[in-house]
Design an enzyme around this catalytic site. Structure first.
Site, PDB file in Angstrom:
ATOM      1  N   LYS A   1       8.842 -10.409   0.386  1.00  0.00           N
ATOM      2  CA  LYS A   1       7.480 -10.839   0.753  1.00  0.00           C
ATOM      3  C   LYS A   1       7.494 -12.293   1.227  1.00  0.00           C
ATOM      4  CE  LYS A   1       4.989  -7.143   0.038  1.00  0.00           C
ATOM      5  NZ  LYS A   1       4.393  -6.423   1.175  1.00  0.00           N
TER       6      LYS A   1
ATOM      7  N   TYR B   1      11.622  -7.680  -4.255  1.00  0.00           N
ATOM      8  CA  TYR B   1      10.292  -7.496  -3.648  1.00  0.00           C
ATOM      9  C   TYR B   1       9.699  -8.863  -3.274  1.00  0.00           C
ATOM     10  CZ  TYR B   1       5.277  -6.172  -3.677  1.00  0.00           C
ATOM     11  OH  TYR B   1       3.939  -5.964  -3.377  1.00  0.00           O
TER      12      TYR B   1
ATOM     13  N   ILE C   1       8.186   4.199   9.998  1.00  0.00           N
ATOM     14  CA  ILE C   1       8.055   2.891  10.647  1.00  0.00           C
ATOM     15  C   ILE C   1       9.409   2.222  10.849  1.00  0.00           C
ATOM     16  CG2 ILE C   1       7.609   1.670   8.468  1.00  0.00           C
ATOM     17  CD1 ILE C   1       6.114   0.875  11.950  1.00  0.00           C
TER      18      ILE C   1
ATOM     19  N   GLY D   1       1.470   3.614   6.488  1.00  0.00           N
ATOM     20  CA  GLY D   1       1.468   3.666   5.017  1.00  0.00           C
ATOM     21  C   GLY D   1       0.081   4.033   4.519  1.00  0.00           C
TER      22      GLY D   1
HETATM   23  P1  NAD Z   1       2.116   2.435  -1.922  1.00  0.00           P
HETATM   24  O1  NAD Z   1       3.532   2.543  -2.360  1.00  0.00           O
HETATM   25  O2  NAD Z   1       1.063   3.081  -2.726  1.00  0.00           O
HETATM   26  O3  NAD Z   1       1.979   2.934  -0.413  1.00  0.00           O
HETATM   27  C1  NAD Z   1       2.943   2.682   0.565  1.00  0.00           C
HETATM   28  C2  NAD Z   1       2.937   3.843   1.534  1.00  0.00           C
HETATM   29  O4  NAD Z   1       3.923   3.570   2.537  1.00  0.00           O
HETATM   30  C3  NAD Z   1       3.301   5.178   0.881  1.00  0.00           C
HETATM   31  O5  NAD Z   1       2.311   6.153   1.152  1.00  0.00           O
HETATM   32  C4  NAD Z   1       4.636   5.544   1.509  1.00  0.00           C
HETATM   33  O6  NAD Z   1       4.811   6.934   1.710  1.00  0.00           O
HETATM   34  C5  NAD Z   1       4.558   4.799   2.838  1.00  0.00           C
HETATM   35  N1  NAD Z   1       5.889   4.538   3.402  1.00  0.00           N
HETATM   36  C6  NAD Z   1       7.020   4.203   2.744  1.00  0.00           C
HETATM   37  N2  NAD Z   1       8.050   4.094   3.592  1.00  0.00           N
HETATM   38  C7  NAD Z   1       7.559   4.370   4.826  1.00  0.00           C
HETATM   39  C8  NAD Z   1       8.143   4.441   6.116  1.00  0.00           C
HETATM   40  N3  NAD Z   1       9.460   4.210   6.307  1.00  0.00           N
HETATM   41  N4  NAD Z   1       7.344   4.748   7.164  1.00  0.00           N
HETATM   42  C9  NAD Z   1       6.023   5.012   6.978  1.00  0.00           C
HETATM   43  N5  NAD Z   1       5.412   4.970   5.779  1.00  0.00           N
HETATM   44  C10 NAD Z   1       6.185   4.662   4.713  1.00  0.00           C
HETATM   45  O7  NAD Z   1       1.821   0.862  -1.781  1.00  0.00           O
HETATM   46  P2  NAD Z   1       0.410   0.120  -1.858  1.00  0.00           P
HETATM   47  O8  NAD Z   1       0.169  -0.245  -3.276  1.00  0.00           O
HETATM   48  O9  NAD Z   1      -0.619   0.863  -1.104  1.00  0.00           O
HETATM   49  O10 NAD Z   1       0.783  -1.240  -1.108  1.00  0.00           O
HETATM   50  C11 NAD Z   1       0.571  -1.429   0.269  1.00  0.00           C
HETATM   51  C12 NAD Z   1       1.009  -2.833   0.625  1.00  0.00           C
HETATM   52  O11 NAD Z   1       0.278  -3.784  -0.168  1.00  0.00           O
HETATM   53  C13 NAD Z   1       2.492  -3.125   0.345  1.00  0.00           C
HETATM   54  O12 NAD Z   1       2.975  -4.019   1.313  1.00  0.00           O
HETATM   55  C14 NAD Z   1       2.466  -3.819  -0.987  1.00  0.00           C
HETATM   56  O13 NAD Z   1       3.571  -4.670  -1.156  1.00  0.00           O
HETATM   57  C15 NAD Z   1       1.186  -4.622  -0.867  1.00  0.00           C
HETATM   58  N6  NAD Z   1       0.644  -4.994  -2.182  1.00  0.00           N
HETATM   59  C16 NAD Z   1       0.161  -4.037  -3.029  1.00  0.00           C
HETATM   60  C17 NAD Z   1      -0.328  -4.412  -4.266  1.00  0.00           C
HETATM   61  C18 NAD Z   1      -0.869  -3.401  -5.238  1.00  0.00           C
HETATM   62  O14 NAD Z   1      -1.190  -3.769  -6.386  1.00  0.00           O
HETATM   63  N7  NAD Z   1      -1.017  -2.140  -4.840  1.00  0.00           N
HETATM   64  C19 NAD Z   1      -0.316  -5.769  -4.639  1.00  0.00           C
HETATM   65  C20 NAD Z   1       0.231  -6.703  -3.768  1.00  0.00           C
HETATM   66  C21 NAD Z   1       0.683  -6.313  -2.518  1.00  0.00           C
HETATM   67  C1  AKB Z   2       3.498  -4.880  -7.994  1.00  0.00           C
HETATM   68  O1  AKB Z   2       3.251  -4.924  -9.211  1.00  0.00           O
HETATM   69  O2  AKB Z   2       4.632  -4.769  -7.502  1.00  0.00           O
HETATM   70  C2  AKB Z   2       2.325  -5.022  -7.036  1.00  0.00           C
HETATM   71  C3  AKB Z   2       2.161  -6.452  -6.630  1.00  0.00           C
HETATM   72  C4  AKB Z   2       1.455  -7.390  -7.507  1.00  0.00           C
HETATM   73  O3  AKB Z   2       2.624  -6.834  -5.589  1.00  0.00           O
HETATM   74  N1  AKB Z   2       1.154  -4.502  -7.666  1.00  0.00           N
END
Ligand code: NAD
Ligand code: AKB
Length: 317
Positions: free
Chosen positions: A148, A144, A55, A10
Site C-alpha cells: 500500500k 500488505y 486485472i 473487484g
Molecule cells: P475484498 O477482498 O473483499 O475484495 C476484493 C475483490 O477483488 C474480491 O472480490 C476478489 O475476488 C477480487 N479480486 C482479487 N484478485 C483479482 C484479480 N486478479 N482480478 C480481479 N478481481 C480480483 O477486499 P475489500 O475489503 O473490498 O477491499 C477493497 C480494497 O480496499 C482493497 O484495496 C483493500 O486493501 C482496501 N481496504 C479495505 C479495507 C477493509 O476494511 N475492507 C480497509 C482498508 C483498505
Molecule cells: C485489513 O485488516 O487488512 C484491512 C485494512 C485495515 O486495510 N481491513
C-alpha cells in the site's frame, strides 16, 4: 456534458458490492460495469452489466476500457493484511501489478479519474500511535502495508509526472453486513456482531485492549464518493488521505453489543493477527481530508452497533 462510464474492478468484494450499487444509483446501472475474478455477487444481479476479468492481464483490461469507452476506474482488487502474511509474494504481485496496469492504461487512454484505496496498514510500529498524522514516519511491517505504501508513491508519481487524476483514501477497518470481508486483521469487528446474534458468544483473535481505527461502511462509501466528486483543485494530497471515524477495542465493542444483548459473552485467543494489529495506529488524524474536501463521519460505535444488529438480525446474507 460527458457521460462517465465507470469500471469497478473487484466489485464482488466487501467494499465493491456496496460501492457499485451506490455508483449505479448516481450514474445509472448501464454506466457502471462491475468486474471481478469471482462469479457475480447476488446483490449486483440485474442492477447493471457484469464482466468477469483478471486485472493482472493488462491487455484484457485495456481492451475492456476501449470497448466500453471507460472514463473512470475504481480498483478494489487486493489481498488484505492477514491473507497477505500467508503468501507475501502473491500479495505483492496482485497489489502492485493491478495498480500499475490501471495507472498505465489511465495514462495511455487519458482516463478522467482513477480511485484506488490505501489503508492504515501503511503505518508501522515507529509511527505515532495516537492521532497518527497525515505525514509521518511510515515503516510498515506487513507485506500488505509495504504494497500500500509503494502504491501510494506510484499514485503520486503518475499524478505529478503524467497528470493522471488518481485519488485515494487510507481506509481504517471497515465494518459492514452486506458482503463478507476479505481476510483482514480488522475482520473481528464484523464477526463479533454475526456471532453475537447467532451464538450469543464470540472468541476474539485480538487482545481485549487492542485499539484500532474503524469505520462503518456507509461512511466509507460516502467518503469515497465525496473525494471522487470534489473539484481537482481541492485535492492537495495525491498519495492518499488519512480517514477517520471511530476507534475502539474488542472489549469496548463487546460492551456496546451487550447493551442490546445482555447475555453476550466474549473471550480472547490472540493469534498471528495480534502482531499485525500491534503495528498499526490506534487512532488517525484526518484533518487534511476535513479541510480539503469537507470530510465528516456520521457513525460512532453506538449508532453503528444498533444498525449492524438490526440488519444482521433481519437478514441472512
Ligand atoms: P475484498 O477482498 O473483499 O475484495 C476484493 C475483490 O477483488 C474480491 O472480490 C476478489 O475476488 C477480487 N479480486 C482479487 N484478485 C483479482 C484479480 N486478479 N482480478 C480481479 N478481481 C480480483 O477486499 P475489500 O475489503 O473490498 O477491499 C477493497 C480494497 O480496499 C482493497 O484495496 C483493500 O486493501 C482496501 N481496504 C479495505 C479495507 C477493509 O476494511 N475492507 C480497509 C482498508 C483498505
Ligand atoms: C485489513 O485488516 O487488512 C484491512 C485494512 C485495515 O486495510 N481491513
Amino acid at each position: 456534458m460527458v457521460t462517465e462510464k465507470i469500471l469497478v474492478v473487484g466489485a464482488c468484494g466487501q467494499i465493491g458490492v456496496e460501492l457499485t450499487l451506490q455508483l449505479r444509483k448516481m450514474y445509472g446501472g448501464a454506466n457502471v460495469i462491475a468486474s471481478d475474478l469471482r462469479e457475480e455477487h447476488p446483490m449486483l444481479k440485474d442492477t447493471g452489466p457484469y464482466i468477469p476479468m483478471d486485472i493482472m492481464n493488462k491487455e484484457t483490461f485495456h481492451v475492456l476500457v476501449l470497448r466500453y469507452n471507460i472514463t473512470q476506474v475504481y480498483l478494489l482488487a487486493a489481498i488484505l493484511s492477514a491473507t497477505g502474511e500467508k503468501n507475501p509474494p502473491l500479495a505483492w504481485n496482485l497489489n502492485m501489478q493491478s495498480l500499475l496496469n490501471v495507472l498505465e492504461v489511465a495514462k495511455e487512454e487519458k482516463l478522467h479519474k482513477i480511485y484506488w484505496p490505501s489503508s492504515i496498514a501503511v503505518f508501522g510500529p515507529n509511527s505515532p500511535k495516537q492521532q497518527t498524522p497525515q505525514h509521518t514516519i511510515m515503516e510498515p511491517t506487513t507485506v500488505y502495508g509495504v504494497s500500500k505504501l509503494a502504491g501510494e508513491r506510484w499514485c503520486e508519481y503518475y499524478h505529478h509526472r503524467y497528470g493522471v487524476d488518481v485519488r485515494s483514501l487510507r481506509y481504517p477497518g471497515l465494518i459492514s453486513y452486506k458482503s463478507a470481508p476479505g481476510g483482514g486483521t480488522t475482520d473481528y469487528a464484523i464477526e463479533i456482531y454475526q456471532d453475537a446474534l447467532r451464538e450469543g458468544k464470540y472468541e476474539c483473535f485480538l487482545k481485549e485492549d487492542t485499539y484500532l481505527p474503524m469505520m462503518y461502511m456507509p461512511d466509507a462509501i460516502r467518503a469515497t464518493i465525496e473525494l471522487m466528486e470534489a473539484d481537482a483543485n481541492r485535492i492537495s494530497v495525491r498519495s492518499s488521505y488519512n480517514l477517520s471515524a471511530m476507534s475502539f477495542s474488542p472489549k469496548e465493542i463487546g460492551e456496546a453489543i451487550r447493551k442490546h444483548l445482555p447475555a453476550f459473552a466474549i473471550s480472547y485467543a490472540p493469534d498471528f493477527r495480534q502482531k499485525i494489529a500491534d503495528s498499526w495506529p490506534s487512532s488517525i488524524d484526518d484533518g487534511a481530508a476535513r479541510e480539503d474536501w469537507g470530510w465528516a463521519p456520521g457513525y460512532d460505535l453506538e449508532r453503528m452497533t444498533v444498525d449492524m444488529l438490526k440488519n444482521i438480525g433481519g437478514s441472512t446474507s
